[in-house]
Design a protein around this motif. Structure first.
Motif, PDB file in Angstrom:
ATOM      1  N   SER A  80      31.982 -46.149  -2.240  1.00 53.09           N
ATOM      2  CA  SER A  80      32.696 -46.918  -3.265  1.00 53.09           C
ATOM      3  C   SER A  80      34.203 -46.857  -3.047  1.00 53.09           C
ATOM      4  O   SER A  80      34.916 -47.847  -3.232  1.00 53.09           O
ATOM      5  N   ARG A  81      34.674 -45.683  -2.641  1.00 54.48           N
ATOM      6  CA  ARG A  81      36.094 -45.507  -2.386  1.00 54.48           C
ATOM      7  C   ARG A  81      36.557 -46.410  -1.246  1.00 54.48           C
ATOM      8  O   ARG A  81      37.595 -47.067  -1.324  1.00 54.48           O
ATOM      9  N   LEU A  82      35.787 -46.444  -0.176  1.00 55.01           N
ATOM     10  CA  LEU A  82      36.144 -47.264   0.976  1.00 55.01           C
ATOM     11  C   LEU A  82      36.123 -48.745   0.623  1.00 55.01           C
ATOM     12  O   LEU A  82      37.006 -49.515   1.014  1.00 55.01           O
ATOM     13  N   LEU A  83      35.110 -49.165  -0.118  1.00 52.94           N
ATOM     14  CA  LEU A  83      35.008 -50.574  -0.498  1.00 52.94           C
ATOM     15  C   LEU A  83      36.168 -50.998  -1.388  1.00 52.94           C
ATOM     16  O   LEU A  83      36.553 -52.173  -1.406  1.00 52.94           O
ATOM     17  N   ALA A  84      36.728 -50.031  -2.130  1.00 56.16           N
ATOM     18  CA  ALA A  84      37.866 -50.334  -2.995  1.00 56.16           C
ATOM     19  C   ALA A  84      39.186 -50.343  -2.230  1.00 56.16           C
ATOM     20  O   ALA A  84      40.236 -50.626  -2.812  1.00 56.16           O
ATOM     21  N   GLY A  85      39.144 -50.008  -0.926  1.00 57.98           N
ATOM     22  CA  GLY A  85      40.358 -50.057  -0.109  1.00 57.98           C
ATOM     23  C   GLY A  85      41.011 -48.725   0.152  1.00 57.98           C
ATOM     24  O   GLY A  85      42.040 -48.649   0.834  1.00 57.98           O
ATOM     25  N   ASP A  86      40.436 -47.641  -0.407  1.00 54.83           N
ATOM     26  CA  ASP A  86      40.957 -46.295  -0.141  1.00 54.83           C
ATOM     27  C   ASP A  86      40.261 -45.788   1.117  1.00 54.83           C
ATOM     28  O   ASP A  86      39.069 -45.464   1.110  1.00 54.83           O
ATOM     29  N   LEU A  87      40.997 -45.738   2.249  1.00 61.12           N
ATOM     30  CA  LEU A  87      40.385 -45.493   3.555  1.00 61.12           C
ATOM     31  C   LEU A  87      40.363 -44.026   3.963  1.00 61.12           C
ATOM     32  O   LEU A  87      40.367 -43.706   5.160  1.00 61.12           O
ATOM     33  N   ARG A  88      40.279 -43.135   2.972  1.00 62.95           N
ATOM     34  CA  ARG A  88      40.086 -41.726   3.321  1.00 62.95           C
ATOM     35  C   ARG A  88      38.654 -41.533   3.794  1.00 62.95           C
ATOM     36  O   ARG A  88      37.705 -41.937   3.115  1.00 62.95           O
ATOM     37  N   PRO A  89      38.447 -40.911   4.944  1.00 57.92           N
ATOM     38  CA  PRO A  89      37.082 -40.730   5.464  1.00 57.92           C
ATOM     39  C   PRO A  89      36.323 -39.654   4.695  1.00 57.92           C
ATOM     40  O   PRO A  89      36.892 -38.933   3.876  1.00 57.92           O
TER      41      PRO A  89
END
Length: 461
Positions: A55-64
């Motif tokens: 969900s974080r990645l889909l929201a644009g937060d690219l922390r792995p």
């Protein structure tokens, strides 16, 4: 790796690279952390961690994905969703925060019956099936002067049950000025219609006389209904028929009168800023045939809908099928019995709702000053200010409770309130004039230290 280090297509690469649950279970860096956990909990935490990162990645937060995400997921699973909070809003019967806090005696009684078996529906004297309402009926008779009583899950349920049992298929006469909406958008007229009763509106929004009810009476009338406006006030050019007038009318035409008291005070309340509130006993003395009220508002007990009144009408109510659908459990019976006993014993001040509502301003000011001192010890300035609190819970809407609070000047008040809610015991405050306001009315001495600690953590965060 931070977001700035990822190429434009980094999101898709990171999404494709999210580890599987099996891979995480075998990851050496997590092995010791997961080893002593039940397998099902470990799997649940890993799934939660992966879903959060997705969900974080889909929201644009690219922390792995990192091991810290697993730690955060484990902490979430270990934290109950329903948990204690600290009420610094100044609203005593805050519906969103669970309304009335229970007296210690009520809490002890709940724990005693919850941890094992009880005689909920077993008559110990006769050795046979009994009634779950038996512990409450005698107390309610004594405290209200009514002939009989029953308790269901909430006051809206009580209204539905009364109308279904006494007026289904018949007419209920009610003033237009009393067609209230309760919490969650539920409206009394809608509850009435669900019961099968036919709603007959009389009078106008601001003026309804005895004659309006009398003119509406017919052979199809099942009930005259009077609804106490406990969650709003009607002021100005107004007139309403008193309960005593309606009961006299009802008896002259052999039509029962039902009073929905809503907030339901058992004893008169007096204190700074409090307005008058009719008591259940007064409604019975004024001739109401049936009265319904809440258990978790001014009474200060658990959520419940209490019905008291004439024995013949209560017999019909108890025998209605909805009674089974709306019945209360053993913990509600235990908490309510212990609360009612405090009133019976002449100790209403031992009910937290009563003591919280009747506190003197000087006591509250001193408490706010102690909180300010605790904040000052942590290098934080908290200005002691006078504020108005509320009763809450749809009760006594014109009451303005003089109180005191610590007011904090912060850069982003909404963000600061979010941080306060992240404390180990979440602190619920409010914003006024772009400042964070922490009302001390509902704070215990132990709460003061926890609030100060939460404020310090929010400032440093």
């Amino acid at each position: 790796m931070g977001a700035a280090s990822n190429p434009p297509d980094g999101k898709n690469a990171l999404l494709r690279g999210l580890p599987s649950i099996e891979q995480l279970l075998r990851r050496p860096s997590l092995e010791s952390r997961l080893a002593n956990l039940p397998h099902a909990r470990a799997v649940a935490a890993l799934r939660l961690a992966v879903e959060r990162v997705r969900s974080r990645l889909l929201a644009g937060d690219l922390r792995p994905f990192e091991d810290a995400d697993v730690e955060a997921a484990l902490a979430s699973l270990a934290t109950p969703n329903l948990r204690p909070v600290i009420n610094a809003t100044g609203v005593v019967l805050h519906t969103n925060l669970g309304r009335a806090p229970l007296a210690p005696e009520a809490v002890e009684r709940v724990v005693a019956v919850a941890r094992g078996y009880s005689n909920l529906e077993y008559d110990l004297d006769e050795g046979e099936r009994g009634s779950r309402y038996a512990p409450l009926i005698g107390l309610l008779r004594t405290l209200t002067g009514a002939e009989d009583a029953i308790v269901v899950n909430n006051c809206a349920g009580a209204v539905l049950l009364i109308l279904a049992a006494l007026a289904s298929g018949r007419e209920c006469i009610v003033s237009r000025g009393e067609l209230v909406e309760i919490g969650g958008g539920f409206r009394i007229p809608d509850v009435m219609r669900q019961s099968g009763a036919k709603l007959v509106e009389v009078g106008t929004t601001n003026r309804t006389r005895r004659a309006d009810y009398a003119n509406a009476l017919s052979p199809d009338t099942g009930l005259i209904v009077k609804v106490h406006r406990s969650n709003f006030a009607l002021v100005g050019f107004t007139e309403e028929a008193s309960l005593a007038e309606l009961t006299e009318l009802g008896r002259s035409r052999d039509v029962p009168v039902f009073q929905d008291l809503g907030s339901g005070a058992l004893v008169p309340l007096s204190g700074p800023g409090l307005t008058s509130e009719p008591t259940v006993g007064q409604a019975i003395r004024d001739g109401a045939d049936v009265v319904a009220f809440s258990g978790d508002k001014l009474l200060g007990g658990p959520q419940a809908g209490v019905v008291v009144g004439r024995a013949d009408l209560l017999k019909r109510i108890k025998s209605h099928p909805l009674t089974r659908a709306l019945r209360v459990d053993k913990m509600t019976v235990a908490a309510l019995e212990a609360t009612l006993e405090l009133y019976r014993d002449g100790r209403p001040e031992a009910v937290p709702t009563q003591s919280l509502l009747t506190q003197q301003p000087a006591v509250l000011q001193a408490r706010a000053e102690r909180l300010a001192a605790l904040l000052a010890a942590r290098g934080i300035v908290g200005r002691v200010v006078s504020v108005d609190g509320q009763v809450g819970g749809g009760a006594m809407p014109l009451s303005r409770l003089p109180s005191y609070a610590c007011s904090l000047t912060v850069v982003a008040p909404k963000v600061f309130l979010e941080r306060l809610r992240e404390a180990e015991v979440p602190v619920i405050g409010r914003i006024a004039d772009d400042e964070v306001v922490l009302d001390v009315r509902c704070l215990s001495e132990e709460d003061l230290g926890q609030v100060a600690q939460a404020v310090a953590a929010a400032r440093s965060g």
